[in-house]
Design a protein around this motif. Structure first.
Motif, PDB file in Angstrom:
ATOM      1  N   ILE A   1       1.424   0.617  -4.210  1.00 37.56           N
ATOM      2  CA  ILE A   1       1.557   0.329  -2.612  1.00 37.56           C
ATOM      3  C   ILE A   1       0.557  -0.770  -2.331  1.00 37.56           C
ATOM      4  O   ILE A   1       0.964  -1.747  -1.559  1.00 37.56           O
ATOM      5  N   ASP A   2      -0.473  -0.738  -2.851  1.00 38.79           N
ATOM      6  CA  ASP A   2      -1.558  -1.511  -2.489  1.00 38.79           C
ATOM      7  C   ASP A   2      -1.167  -2.909  -3.198  1.00 38.79           C
ATOM      8  O   ASP A   2      -1.481  -4.048  -2.533  1.00 38.79           O
TER       9      ASP A   2
ATOM     10  N   GLY B   1       1.073   4.687   6.837  1.00 42.44           N
ATOM     11  CA  GLY B   1       1.491   5.771   6.641  1.00 42.44           C
ATOM     12  C   GLY B   1       1.560   6.652   7.806  1.00 42.44           C
ATOM     13  O   GLY B   1       0.745   6.724   8.578  1.00 42.44           O
TER      14      GLY B   1
ATOM     15  N   CYS C   1       6.338   2.769  -4.298  1.00 36.46           N
ATOM     16  CA  CYS C   1       6.004   3.900  -3.571  1.00 36.46           C
ATOM     17  C   CYS C   1       6.933   5.075  -4.211  1.00 36.46           C
ATOM     18  O   CYS C   1       6.457   6.193  -3.802  1.00 36.46           O
TER      19      CYS C   1
ATOM     20  N   PRO D   1      -2.100   8.802  -7.330  1.00 39.66           N
ATOM     21  CA  PRO D   1      -2.953   7.505  -7.415  1.00 39.66           C
ATOM     22  C   PRO D   1      -2.458   6.340  -7.924  1.00 39.66           C
ATOM     23  O   PRO D   1      -2.601   5.362  -7.507  1.00 39.66           O
TER      24      PRO D   1
ATOM     25  N   LEU E   1       1.677  13.895  -0.963  1.00 39.50           N
ATOM     26  CA  LEU E   1       1.250  12.269  -0.761  1.00 39.50           C
ATOM     27  C   LEU E   1       1.553  11.486  -2.047  1.00 39.50           C
ATOM     28  O   LEU E   1       1.707  12.201  -3.137  1.00 39.50           O
ATOM     29  N   ALA E   2       1.245  10.256  -1.746  1.00 41.24           N
ATOM     30  CA  ALA E   2       1.511   9.503  -2.977  1.00 41.24           C
ATOM     31  C   ALA E   2       0.399   9.893  -4.205  1.00 41.24           C
ATOM     32  O   ALA E   2      -0.743  10.250  -3.768  1.00 41.24           O
TER      33      ALA E   2
ATOM     34  N   GLU F   1       1.057   5.411  -7.583  1.00 42.62           N
ATOM     35  CA  GLU F   1       1.904   5.263  -6.550  1.00 42.62           C
ATOM     36  C   GLU F   1       1.054   4.450  -5.394  1.00 42.62           C
ATOM     37  O   GLU F   1       1.416   3.342  -4.992  1.00 42.62           O
ATOM     38  N   GLN F   2      -0.059   4.983  -5.059  1.00 40.39           N
ATOM     39  CA  GLN F   2      -0.988   4.343  -4.201  1.00 40.39           C
ATOM     40  C   GLN F   2      -1.471   2.868  -4.637  1.00 40.39           C
ATOM     41  O   GLN F   2      -1.568   1.901  -3.899  1.00 40.39           O
TER      42      GLN F   2
END
Length: 107
Positions: free
Chosen positions: A23-24, A41, A97, A17, A14-15, A19-20
């Motif tokens: 993305i946010d 997602g 991402c 932290p 998964l992404a 990357e997340q």
């Protein structure tokens, strides 16, 4: 015009932290600039179920439609005045991402 920006991923992870968080920030930007329609997602490909009811009896198959190294990990649906703007947003989304993005217009 609306565009689908598909996130293409090639790892089982998964992404991260970082990357997340990126993305946010990108999602917030899309909303602030009026491009946001919807995003999400997706669970891993092995959670998929394919239904084929073309012959009048539904055939249910567990697993993804295609066995592939790359898979659809998520998506954005955006509003953009033209393809050039959508492609610039996709480039920023790809950076955020850390994955490839496919852009397709809705008909």
């Amino acid at each position: 015009m609306r565009y689908l920006m598909s996130v293409v991923h090639d790892r089982p992870t998964l992404a991260t932290p970082d990357e997340q968080a990126a993305i946010d920030v990108f999602n917030d930007r899309l909303q602030t600039e009026g491009h946001w329609v919807f995003a999400g997602g997706l669970a891993a490909p092995e959670t998929a179920t394919v239904i084929d009811n073309r012959d009048g009896e539904a055939l249910v198959t567990d697993g993804p439609f295609l066995e592939s190294k790359e898979y659809l990990a998520g998506f954005w649906i955006i509003e953009a005045p033209d393809l050039d703007v959508a492609l610039r947003l996709a480039a920023d989304g790809s950076r955020a991402c850390n994955r490839k993005i496919e852009v397709r217009p809705f008909l």
